[in-house]
Design an enzyme around this catalytic site. Structure first.
Site, mmCIF file in Angstrom:
data_model
loop_
_atom_site.group_PDB
_atom_site.id
_atom_site.type_symbol
_atom_site.label_atom_id
_atom_site.label_comp_id
_atom_site.label_asym_id
_atom_site.label_seq_id
_atom_site.Cartn_x
_atom_site.Cartn_y
_atom_site.Cartn_z
ATOM 1 N N ARG A 108 1.659 -6.804 -9.322
ATOM 2 C CA ARG A 108 1.977 -5.961 -8.148
ATOM 3 C C ARG A 108 2.058 -6.820 -6.884
ATOM 4 O O ARG A 108 2.252 -6.298 -5.783
ATOM 5 C CB ARG A 108 0.933 -4.851 -7.976
ATOM 6 C CG ARG A 108 -0.454 -5.373 -7.645
ATOM 7 C CD ARG A 108 -1.383 -4.254 -7.211
ATOM 8 N NE ARG A 108 -2.668 -4.815 -6.772
ATOM 9 C CZ ARG A 108 -3.554 -4.159 -6.053
ATOM 10 N NH1 ARG A 108 -3.320 -2.894 -5.703
ATOM 11 N NH2 ARG A 108 -4.684 -4.722 -5.668
ATOM 12 N N HIS A 156 -0.182 3.235 -10.500
ATOM 13 C CA HIS A 156 -1.123 3.636 -9.442
ATOM 14 C C HIS A 156 -0.410 4.449 -8.349
ATOM 15 O O HIS A 156 -0.273 3.992 -7.202
ATOM 16 C CB HIS A 156 -1.723 2.341 -8.864
ATOM 17 C CG HIS A 156 -2.935 2.544 -7.996
ATOM 18 N ND1 HIS A 156 -2.953 3.293 -6.847
ATOM 19 C CD2 HIS A 156 -4.193 2.050 -8.119
ATOM 20 C CE1 HIS A 156 -4.150 3.259 -6.311
ATOM 21 N NE2 HIS A 156 -4.922 2.524 -7.054
ATOM 22 N N ARG A 212 0.850 -1.217 0.000
ATOM 23 C CA ARG A 212 0.000 0.000 0.000
ATOM 24 C C ARG A 212 0.876 1.254 0.000
ATOM 25 O O ARG A 212 1.392 1.693 1.034
ATOM 26 C CB ARG A 212 -0.902 0.006 1.228
ATOM 27 C CG ARG A 212 -1.787 1.251 1.353
ATOM 28 C CD ARG A 212 -3.019 1.218 0.519
ATOM 29 N NE ARG A 212 -3.836 0.042 0.780
ATOM 30 C CZ ARG A 212 -4.790 -0.369 -0.055
ATOM 31 N NH1 ARG A 212 -4.982 0.275 -1.187
ATOM 32 N NH2 ARG A 212 -5.509 -1.444 0.201
ATOM 33 N N GLU A 237 -3.509 8.251 -11.003
ATOM 34 C CA GLU A 237 -3.036 7.021 -11.660
ATOM 35 C C GLU A 237 -3.121 7.188 -13.178
ATOM 36 O O GLU A 237 -4.214 7.274 -13.733
ATOM 37 C CB GLU A 237 -3.891 5.851 -11.189
ATOM 38 C CG GLU A 237 -4.010 5.790 -9.671
ATOM 39 C CD GLU A 237 -5.300 5.175 -9.186
ATOM 40 O OE1 GLU A 237 -5.862 4.314 -9.906
ATOM 41 O OE2 GLU A 237 -5.781 5.562 -8.105
HETATM 42 O O1 TA6 Z 1 -7.583 3.844 -7.226
HETATM 43 C C1 TA6 Z 1 -8.624 3.218 -7.838
HETATM 44 C C2 TA6 Z 1 -8.903 1.887 -7.162
HETATM 45 O O2 TA6 Z 1 -9.401 0.967 -8.119
HETATM 46 C C3 TA6 Z 1 -9.897 2.081 -6.024
HETATM 47 O O3 TA6 Z 1 -11.104 1.456 -6.328
HETATM 48 C C4 TA6 Z 1 -9.228 1.428 -4.821
HETATM 49 O O4 TA6 Z 1 -9.668 0.111 -4.700
HETATM 50 C C5 TA6 Z 1 -7.750 1.542 -5.185
HETATM 51 O O5 TA6 Z 1 -7.714 1.297 -6.585
HETATM 52 C C6 TA6 Z 1 -6.843 0.653 -4.391
HETATM 53 O O6 TA6 Z 1 -7.059 -0.679 -4.734
HETATM 54 P P1 TA6 Z 1 -6.378 -1.812 -3.811
HETATM 55 O O7 TA6 Z 1 -6.736 -3.108 -4.470
HETATM 56 O O8 TA6 Z 1 -4.886 -1.538 -3.830
HETATM 57 O O9 TA6 Z 1 -6.941 -1.612 -2.438
#
Ligand code: TA6
Length: 301
Positions: A100, A170, A74, A273
Protein backbone atom coordinates in the site's frame (compact mmCIF):
# COMPACT_ATOMS: atom_id res chain seq x y z
CA UNK A 1 6.08 4.03 -18.00
CA UNK A 2 5.03 7.66 -18.39
CA UNK A 3 1.47 8.94 -18.65
CA UNK A 4 1.57 9.26 -22.44
CA UNK A 5 2.77 5.69 -22.90
CA UNK A 6 0.21 4.40 -20.38
CA UNK A 7 -2.55 6.06 -22.37
CA UNK A 8 -1.21 4.63 -25.62
CA UNK A 9 -0.92 1.12 -24.18
CA UNK A 10 -3.95 0.98 -21.87
CA UNK A 11 -6.17 3.99 -22.40
CA UNK A 12 -9.77 3.38 -23.57
CA UNK A 13 -11.32 6.24 -25.52
CA UNK A 14 -14.30 7.66 -23.68
CA UNK A 15 -13.85 5.35 -20.63
CA UNK A 16 -10.36 5.26 -19.19
CA UNK A 17 -7.40 7.59 -19.18
CA UNK A 18 -4.23 8.11 -17.15
CA UNK A 19 -3.39 11.45 -15.57
CA UNK A 20 -0.62 12.72 -13.33
CA UNK A 21 -2.21 12.70 -9.89
CA UNK A 22 -1.30 13.93 -6.42
CA UNK A 23 2.34 13.44 -5.56
CA UNK A 24 3.00 13.11 -9.29
CA UNK A 25 1.79 9.52 -9.21
CA UNK A 26 -0.07 8.05 -12.20
CA UNK A 27 -3.83 7.99 -11.53
CA UNK A 28 -6.50 6.24 -13.59
CA UNK A 29 -9.70 8.15 -14.34
CA UNK A 30 -12.62 5.92 -15.29
CA UNK A 31 -15.95 7.23 -16.53
CA UNK A 32 -18.59 4.93 -18.02
CA UNK A 33 -22.37 4.93 -18.15
CA UNK A 34 -22.60 3.38 -14.68
CA UNK A 35 -20.06 5.28 -12.61
CA UNK A 36 -16.87 7.25 -12.28
CA UNK A 37 -13.80 6.06 -10.38
CA UNK A 38 -10.28 7.19 -9.51
CA UNK A 39 -7.46 4.71 -8.93
CA UNK A 40 -3.88 5.47 -7.88
CA UNK A 41 -1.20 3.29 -9.47
CA UNK A 42 0.83 4.16 -6.40
CA UNK A 43 -0.47 1.71 -3.76
CA UNK A 44 -2.87 0.09 -6.26
CA UNK A 45 -5.57 2.01 -4.42
CA UNK A 46 -9.13 2.87 -5.39
CA UNK A 47 -9.60 6.45 -4.15
CA UNK A 48 -13.09 7.21 -5.42
CA UNK A 49 -16.14 5.40 -6.78
CA UNK A 50 -19.40 7.19 -7.59
CA UNK A 51 -22.30 5.56 -9.40
CA UNK A 52 -24.12 7.77 -11.92
CA UNK A 53 -26.86 9.73 -10.17
CA UNK A 54 -25.39 9.04 -6.69
CA UNK A 55 -24.88 12.28 -4.74
CA UNK A 56 -22.01 11.02 -2.60
CA UNK A 57 -18.86 8.99 -3.21
CA UNK A 58 -18.72 5.46 -1.84
CA UNK A 59 -15.34 6.21 -0.30
CA UNK A 60 -13.83 8.65 2.19
CA UNK A 61 -10.51 10.27 1.28
CA UNK A 62 -8.70 12.37 3.87
CA UNK A 63 -8.13 15.99 2.87
CA UNK A 64 -4.74 15.67 4.61
CA UNK A 65 -3.73 12.37 3.01
CA UNK A 66 -0.07 11.88 2.14
CA UNK A 67 0.91 11.28 -1.50
CA UNK A 68 4.56 10.56 -0.75
CA UNK A 69 6.62 7.54 -1.77
CA UNK A 70 6.81 5.12 1.12
CA UNK A 71 3.71 6.46 2.88
CA UNK A 72 0.14 5.09 2.80
CA UNK A 73 -2.72 7.15 1.39
CA UNK A 74 -5.39 7.75 4.10
CA UNK A 75 -8.71 6.77 2.57
CA UNK A 76 -10.13 4.87 -0.38
CA UNK A 77 -9.34 1.14 -0.18
CA UNK A 78 -5.74 0.47 0.94
CA UNK A 79 -4.44 -3.05 0.25
CA UNK A 80 -3.03 -4.67 3.38
CA UNK A 81 -0.72 -7.51 2.25
CA UNK A 82 1.08 -9.88 3.00
CA UNK A 83 0.21 -9.15 6.61
CA UNK A 84 -2.55 -7.22 8.36
CA UNK A 85 -1.54 -4.92 11.21
CA UNK A 86 1.91 -4.76 12.80
CA UNK A 87 4.81 -6.78 11.37
CA UNK A 88 4.08 -10.37 12.55
CA UNK A 89 7.80 -11.08 12.82
CA UNK A 90 8.53 -7.80 14.61
CA UNK A 91 11.33 -7.03 12.12
CA UNK A 92 10.36 -3.37 11.92
CA UNK A 93 8.69 -3.91 8.54
CA UNK A 94 5.78 -1.58 7.61
CA UNK A 95 2.43 -1.98 9.34
CA UNK A 96 -0.20 -3.53 7.02
CA UNK A 97 2.53 -4.89 4.73
CA UNK A 98 4.41 -3.19 1.95
CA UNK A 99 2.15 -2.97 -1.10
CA UNK A 100 0.00 0.00 0.00
CA UNK A 101 3.08 2.24 -0.07
CA UNK A 102 4.65 1.15 -3.34
CA UNK A 103 4.02 1.46 -7.09
CA UNK A 104 1.91 -1.05 -9.01
CA UNK A 105 1.90 -1.66 -12.76
CA UNK A 106 -1.02 -1.94 -15.18
CA UNK A 107 -1.33 -5.40 -16.66
CA UNK A 108 -4.60 -4.85 -18.52
CA UNK A 109 -7.65 -2.68 -19.11
CA UNK A 110 -10.97 -3.67 -20.69
CA UNK A 111 -14.19 -1.95 -21.72
CA UNK A 112 -16.52 -4.83 -20.83
CA UNK A 113 -19.37 -2.67 -22.10
CA UNK A 114 -20.30 1.00 -22.00
CA UNK A 115 -21.54 0.20 -18.50
CA UNK A 116 -18.48 -1.63 -17.08
CA UNK A 117 -14.72 -1.07 -17.13
CA UNK A 118 -12.08 -3.48 -15.80
CA UNK A 119 -8.53 -2.68 -14.72
CA UNK A 120 -5.91 -5.26 -13.79
CA UNK A 121 -2.95 -4.12 -11.70
CA UNK A 122 0.14 -6.09 -10.69
CA UNK A 123 2.38 -5.29 -7.73
CA UNK A 124 5.88 -4.29 -8.83
CA UNK A 125 8.54 -5.89 -6.66
CA UNK A 126 11.45 -3.71 -5.60
CA UNK A 127 14.74 -4.33 -3.81
CA UNK A 128 13.01 -3.11 -0.64
CA UNK A 129 9.98 -5.37 -1.06
CA UNK A 130 12.32 -8.31 -1.65
CA UNK A 131 14.11 -7.41 1.57
CA UNK A 132 10.74 -7.61 3.35
CA UNK A 133 9.50 -10.82 1.69
CA UNK A 134 11.74 -13.46 0.13
CA UNK A 135 9.18 -15.96 -1.10
CA UNK A 136 8.56 -15.69 -4.90
CA UNK A 137 5.00 -14.49 -5.56
CA UNK A 138 2.79 -12.50 -7.88
CA UNK A 139 0.04 -10.21 -6.63
CA UNK A 140 -2.75 -9.05 -8.92
CA UNK A 141 -5.69 -6.75 -8.26
CA UNK A 142 -8.64 -6.75 -10.64
CA UNK A 143 -10.98 -3.77 -10.25
CA UNK A 144 -14.41 -3.78 -11.91
CA UNK A 145 -16.18 -0.42 -12.17
CA UNK A 146 -19.87 -0.69 -13.04
CA UNK A 147 -23.06 0.01 -11.12
CA UNK A 148 -21.16 -1.66 -8.27
CA UNK A 149 -17.44 -1.80 -7.43
CA UNK A 150 -15.62 -5.14 -7.24
CA UNK A 151 -12.04 -5.78 -6.12
CA UNK A 152 -10.38 -9.17 -6.48
CA UNK A 153 -6.92 -9.59 -4.95
CA UNK A 154 -5.10 -12.71 -6.13
CA UNK A 155 -1.91 -14.03 -4.58
CA UNK A 156 0.09 -16.67 -6.45
CA UNK A 157 2.89 -18.70 -4.91
CA UNK A 158 5.39 -18.89 -7.78
CA UNK A 159 8.08 -20.48 -5.65
CA UNK A 160 8.70 -24.01 -4.38
CA UNK A 161 7.91 -23.46 -0.70
CA UNK A 162 4.55 -22.96 0.99
CA UNK A 163 3.94 -19.52 2.47
CA UNK A 164 1.24 -17.92 4.62
CA UNK A 165 -0.32 -14.48 4.44
CA UNK A 166 -2.92 -12.33 6.14
CA UNK A 167 -4.58 -9.58 4.12
CA UNK A 168 -7.45 -7.09 3.97
CA UNK A 169 -9.18 -4.59 1.70
CA UNK A 170 -9.09 -1.73 4.21
CA UNK A 171 -12.10 0.20 2.89
CA UNK A 172 -12.85 3.71 4.23
CA UNK A 173 -16.60 4.00 3.57
CA UNK A 174 -17.92 7.58 3.39
CA UNK A 175 -20.94 8.19 5.62
CA UNK A 176 -23.03 11.28 6.34
CA UNK A 177 -22.71 11.13 10.15
CA UNK A 178 -20.98 8.52 12.31
CA UNK A 179 -23.57 9.14 15.05
CA UNK A 180 -26.40 7.94 12.81
CA UNK A 181 -24.55 5.02 11.19
CA UNK A 182 -25.34 1.34 11.87
CA UNK A 183 -23.66 -1.82 10.60
CA UNK A 184 -26.09 -4.70 10.05
CA UNK A 185 -25.23 -8.37 9.58
CA UNK A 186 -22.89 -8.86 12.54
CA UNK A 187 -25.57 -9.60 15.15
CA UNK A 188 -24.55 -12.71 17.09
CA UNK A 189 -21.00 -12.66 15.67
CA UNK A 190 -18.03 -13.02 18.00
CA UNK A 191 -15.32 -10.39 17.92
CA UNK A 192 -12.04 -9.42 19.53
CA UNK A 193 -12.14 -5.96 21.06
CA UNK A 194 -8.65 -4.61 20.42
CA UNK A 195 -9.34 -1.62 22.66
CA UNK A 196 -10.43 -3.67 25.68
CA UNK A 197 -7.44 -5.93 26.26
CA UNK A 198 -8.35 -8.04 23.19
CA UNK A 199 -11.35 -9.38 25.09
CA UNK A 200 -13.60 -11.84 23.20
CA UNK A 201 -17.14 -10.46 22.95
CA UNK A 202 -20.44 -11.17 21.18
CA UNK A 203 -22.09 -8.57 18.97
CA UNK A 204 -25.63 -7.87 20.08
CA UNK A 205 -27.73 -6.22 17.40
CA UNK A 206 -26.46 -3.57 14.99
CA UNK A 207 -22.97 -2.09 15.39
CA UNK A 208 -23.12 1.58 16.36
CA UNK A 209 -20.14 3.87 17.07
CA UNK A 210 -20.01 6.26 20.02
CA UNK A 211 -16.22 6.31 20.50
CA UNK A 212 -13.00 4.77 19.13
CA UNK A 213 -13.74 1.28 17.78
CA UNK A 214 -11.32 -1.42 16.64
CA UNK A 215 -12.91 -4.86 16.45
CA UNK A 216 -12.00 -8.04 14.59
CA UNK A 217 -15.11 -10.07 13.80
CA UNK A 218 -14.63 -13.78 13.12
CA UNK A 219 -16.68 -16.11 10.91
CA UNK A 220 -18.59 -13.23 9.37
CA UNK A 221 -21.47 -13.64 6.93
CA UNK A 222 -20.65 -12.81 3.35
CA UNK A 223 -22.84 -9.69 3.28
CA UNK A 224 -22.61 -6.72 5.65
CA UNK A 225 -24.80 -3.62 5.34
CA UNK A 226 -23.86 -0.10 6.40
CA UNK A 227 -27.03 1.86 7.08
CA UNK A 228 -25.95 5.42 6.28
CA UNK A 229 -29.19 7.16 7.24
CA UNK A 230 -27.67 10.67 7.14
CA UNK A 231 -27.10 10.19 3.40
CA UNK A 232 -30.34 8.18 3.13
CA UNK A 233 -28.48 5.18 1.65
CA UNK A 234 -27.24 1.70 2.42
CA UNK A 235 -23.83 0.32 1.43
CA UNK A 236 -23.76 -3.43 0.89
CA UNK A 237 -20.38 -5.15 1.26
CA UNK A 238 -20.37 -8.69 -0.14
CA UNK A 239 -17.16 -10.68 0.16
CA UNK A 240 -15.88 -14.18 -0.52
CA UNK A 241 -13.01 -16.29 0.81
CA UNK A 242 -12.65 -14.28 3.99
CA UNK A 243 -13.71 -15.34 7.45
CA UNK A 244 -12.91 -12.07 9.20
CA UNK A 245 -13.87 -8.42 9.00
CA UNK A 246 -12.43 -5.47 10.90
CA UNK A 247 -14.50 -2.49 12.03
CA UNK A 248 -12.51 0.65 12.86
CA UNK A 249 -13.17 4.26 13.63
CA UNK A 250 -10.49 6.42 15.31
CA UNK A 251 -12.95 8.85 16.90
CA UNK A 252 -11.13 11.84 18.43
CA UNK A 253 -8.85 9.71 20.58
CA UNK A 254 -6.84 8.14 17.74
CA UNK A 255 -7.49 10.94 15.21
CA UNK A 256 -5.27 13.23 17.32
CA UNK A 257 -2.36 10.87 16.54
CA UNK A 258 -3.00 10.80 12.78
CA UNK A 259 -1.50 13.90 11.11
CA UNK A 260 -2.90 12.74 7.74
CA UNK A 261 -6.52 12.86 8.95
CA UNK A 262 -8.50 16.06 9.48
CA UNK A 263 -9.75 16.48 13.08
CA UNK A 264 -13.42 15.93 12.24
CA UNK A 265 -12.74 13.32 9.57
CA UNK A 266 -13.76 10.46 11.87
CA UNK A 267 -17.35 11.72 11.71
CA UNK A 268 -17.52 10.95 7.98
CA UNK A 269 -16.21 7.41 7.62
CA UNK A 270 -16.35 3.89 8.97
CA UNK A 271 -13.71 1.34 8.03
CA UNK A 272 -15.18 -2.09 7.30
CA UNK A 273 -12.23 -4.22 6.21
CA UNK A 274 -12.91 -7.58 4.64
CA UNK A 275 -10.00 -9.97 4.72
CA UNK A 276 -8.13 -12.82 6.29
CA UNK A 277 -6.67 -11.37 9.47
CA UNK A 278 -5.18 -12.57 12.79
CA UNK A 279 -6.25 -16.23 13.13
CA UNK A 280 -7.71 -16.37 9.60
CA UNK A 281 -4.27 -17.10 8.11
CA UNK A 282 -4.14 -18.19 4.45
CA UNK A 283 -1.58 -20.87 3.57
CA UNK A 284 -0.67 -21.03 -0.13
CA UNK A 285 1.25 -24.10 -1.38
CA UNK A 286 3.74 -23.77 -4.28
CA UNK A 287 2.02 -23.22 -7.62
CA UNK A 288 -1.30 -22.37 -5.96
CA UNK A 289 -3.22 -19.11 -5.76
CA UNK A 290 -5.77 -17.50 -3.44
CA UNK A 291 -8.27 -14.77 -4.33
CA UNK A 292 -10.03 -12.44 -1.90
CA UNK A 293 -13.07 -10.75 -3.47
CA UNK A 294 -15.25 -7.90 -2.23
CA UNK A 295 -18.15 -6.11 -3.92
CA UNK A 296 -19.56 -2.72 -2.86
CA UNK A 297 -23.08 -1.65 -3.81
CA UNK A 298 -24.96 1.54 -2.89
CA UNK A 299 -28.74 1.38 -2.60
CA UNK A 300 -31.36 3.86 -1.54
CA UNK A 301 -33.88 3.34 1.22
O1 TA6 B 1 -8.32 -0.60 10.90
C1 TA6 B 1 -7.57 -1.38 11.73
C2 TA6 B 1 -6.19 -0.76 11.92
O2 TA6 B 1 -5.24 -1.79 12.12
C3 TA6 B 1 -6.21 0.20 13.10
O3 TA6 B 1 -5.43 -0.30 14.14
C4 TA6 B 1 -5.62 1.49 12.54
O4 TA6 B 1 -4.26 1.53 12.80
C5 TA6 B 1 -5.96 1.37 11.06
O5 TA6 B 1 -5.76 0.00 10.76
C6 TA6 B 1 -5.18 2.30 10.17
O6 TA6 B 1 -3.85 1.92 10.14
P1 TA6 B 1 -2.80 2.94 9.46
O7 TA6 B 1 -1.48 2.22 9.51
O8 TA6 B 1 -3.28 3.16 8.03
O9 TA6 B 1 -2.87 4.20 10.25
Amino acid sequence: MDIEQLNINYGIAGQLRFVKGDGGFPFILISNRSATALISLYAGQVLSFKPTGEGEDLLFLSQKAYYDAGKAIRGGIPICWPWFGPDPKDLNRPSHGFVRNSLWAVSGTQAVSEFETKVKLRFLETEQSESFWQQPFSLDLEISVGNTLTLELTTRNTGNQVFSITQALHAYLLIGDINQMRILGLDGTGYTDNLDSYTQKLQMGAVTVTGEVERIYADVKNELIIDDSAFNRQISITSSRNKTAVVWNPWTTKSEKLPDLENDGYQRFICVETGNVVADVVEIPPGNEYSLLTNFRISRN
